[in-house]
Write a protein that holds these residues in place. Structure first.
Motif, short mmCIF file in Angstrom:
data_model
loop_
_atom_site.label_atom_id
_atom_site.label_comp_id
_atom_site.label_asym_id
_atom_site.label_seq_id
_atom_site.Cartn_x
_atom_site.Cartn_y
_atom_site.Cartn_z
N ALA A 122 0.65 -1.12 0.09
CA ALA A 122 0.00 -0.08 -0.06
C ALA A 122 0.82 1.28 0.07
O ALA A 122 0.46 2.41 -0.37
N THR A 123 2.10 1.14 0.56
CA THR A 123 2.85 2.34 0.49
C THR A 123 3.76 2.67 -0.86
O THR A 123 4.43 3.88 -0.99
N ALA A 124 3.74 1.80 -1.89
CA ALA A 124 4.45 1.84 -2.87
C ALA A 124 3.86 2.97 -4.05
O ALA A 124 2.84 3.23 -3.93
N LEU A 125 4.88 3.52 -4.84
CA LEU A 125 4.64 4.39 -5.90
C LEU A 125 3.69 3.60 -6.59
O LEU A 125 4.11 2.28 -6.86
N SER A 126 2.55 4.27 -7.13
CA SER A 126 1.78 3.42 -8.13
C SER A 126 1.13 2.14 -7.53
O SER A 126 1.16 1.03 -8.24
N ALA A 127 0.78 1.98 -6.30
CA ALA A 127 0.29 0.87 -5.55
C ALA A 127 -0.84 0.44 -6.53
O ALA A 127 -1.97 1.37 -6.82
N ASP A 128 -1.08 -0.80 -6.62
CA ASP A 128 -2.13 -1.33 -7.26
C ASP A 128 -3.45 -1.62 -6.52
O ASP A 128 -4.42 -1.98 -6.92
N GLY A 129 -3.11 -1.86 -5.31
CA GLY A 129 -4.35 -2.41 -4.35
C GLY A 129 -5.66 -1.58 -4.33
O GLY A 129 -6.62 -1.99 -4.54
N PRO A 130 -5.24 -0.16 -4.15
CA PRO A 130 -6.49 0.93 -4.36
C PRO A 130 -7.39 0.70 -5.53
O PRO A 130 -8.81 0.52 -5.65
N LEU A 131 -6.77 0.84 -6.82
CA LEU A 131 -7.63 0.40 -7.92
C LEU A 131 -8.58 -0.91 -8.01
O LEU A 131 -9.35 -1.33 -8.50
N ASN A 132 -7.51 -2.26 -7.60
CA ASN A 132 -7.85 -3.40 -7.58
C ASN A 132 -9.22 -3.41 -6.72
O ASN A 132 -10.08 -4.13 -7.03
#
Length: 327
Positions: A122-132
């Motif tokens: 969740a802390t990553a640049l361009s984290a994919d979790g929110p859109l997923n």
């Protein structure tokens, strides 16, 4: 407004690293489900979402007790709330396909159950979790998803529980459905499920899950495997055994000899393959050795099926009939 239940179990989607440029060195299962929900305020436009924390672990550390809790909570939610439109489960990607398949075998309700995770913390640049997560909720509230069984949503694709598998250690497109492809996708126009057909009958709709689960092992095929391992497992009294055979699920001469020499009753035995795609069909040795082909199931999903078959006290004939009915 649609009413939805979000069950959080941890995983990379809830993981945190020391800085936002770190993709691999992070701790899974740090953030709670409420934090995941708060990070995507657009979800408020889709549904009224209740959040419950079932676990907060790396999915490699998921336990049978977590599975038992998930199944019980989903069954109870659907039974007690006829207005609930569906359930979303946030989950680590390492064993997400196994949980999805378990639920497919146990949850008998047309309302969608959708699993979702992330390949980046969740802390990553361009984290994919929110859109997923946003897209998983889109699927869960979509009328198109009703009656389609348990689904997995990752990277804009919608996969069925039986076929989906993780095929890469990195990259947001790590999930595929070998042999069939995804059932559908999401874009700005919404949910598309052109390849989805009504789900097949749920084989264990009322199965009560015990506190103590059976023991089912997986043996991996390779050059000159240690056939003594099979004898040791049989002596230990395991309830089931999945062979990850080479090629189309082939056992070596040594493995076949170990089974043939075993003097006691054989547990439930399945042959899967290590190739990653393609079916396993019956062969001339199966009946003599007490084996059944796992069809298109990969080894980890074949193990899930054997676990439930053992809990249901199915014998060899009963398991064969189950495969025949779902073919």
């Amino acid at each position: 407004m649609n009413r939805l239940l979000l069950l959080a179990t941890g995983g990379t989607i809830a993981g945190c690293a020391d800085n936002n440029a770190t993709l691999n060195d992070y701790t899974a299962g740090v953030l709670g489900g409420d934090a995941l929900l708060a990070a995507v305020p657009q979800l408020q436009d889709l549904a009224t979402i209740s959040v419950e924390q079932v676990a907060n672990v790396d999915s490699a550390d998921l336990l049978f007790e977590h599975w038992r809790a998930l199944v019980g909570r989903i069954r109870d939610a659907f039974r007690s709330d006829p207005e609930l439109v569906g359930v979303v489960i946030t989950h680590g990607t390492n064993t997400m396909e196994e949980t999805a398949w378990l639920l497919q075998l146990l949850i008998d309700d047309p309302r969608p159950v959708v699993l979702v995770g992330a390949m980046r913390p969740a802390t990553a640049l361009s984290a994919d979790g929110p859109l997923n997560l946003f897209q998983a909720v889109q699927v869960a509230v979509s009328p198109e998803a009703r009656g389609k069984g348990v689904l997995v949503v990752m990277d804009g694709q919608i996969h069925g529980a039986r076929a989906v598998t993780k095929v890469a250690t990195q990259g947001v497109g790590a999930f595929v459905s070998p042999g069939s492809g995804p059932l559908g996708w999401l874009d700005d126009a919404g949910v598309h499920l052109p390849m989805a057909s009504p789900a097949s009958a749920v084989p264990f709709p009322d199965l009560a899950l015990p506190e103590q689960w059976p023991q089912v092992a997986i043996v991996y095929g390779c050059v000159e495997p240690n056939a003594q391992m099979i004898t040791l497992l049989l002596e230990a009294g395991i309830d089931g055994l999945v062979f990850t055979g080479t090629g189309a699920g082939q056992l070596s001469v040594g493995e076949r000899s170990a089974l043939e020499a075993w003097p006691g009753a054989r547990p439930l035995l399945l042959r899967a393959n290590r190739c990653g795609s393609g079916p396993v069909h019956s062969n001339a040795d199966d009946q003599r050795l007490g084996l059944l082909p796992a069809g298109s199931l990969n080894p980890q999903k074949a193990r899930v099926l054997l676990l439930l078959a053992s809990i249901a006290r199915l014998d060899h004939a009963g398991l064969a009939a189950l495969f025949s009915a779902s073919a």
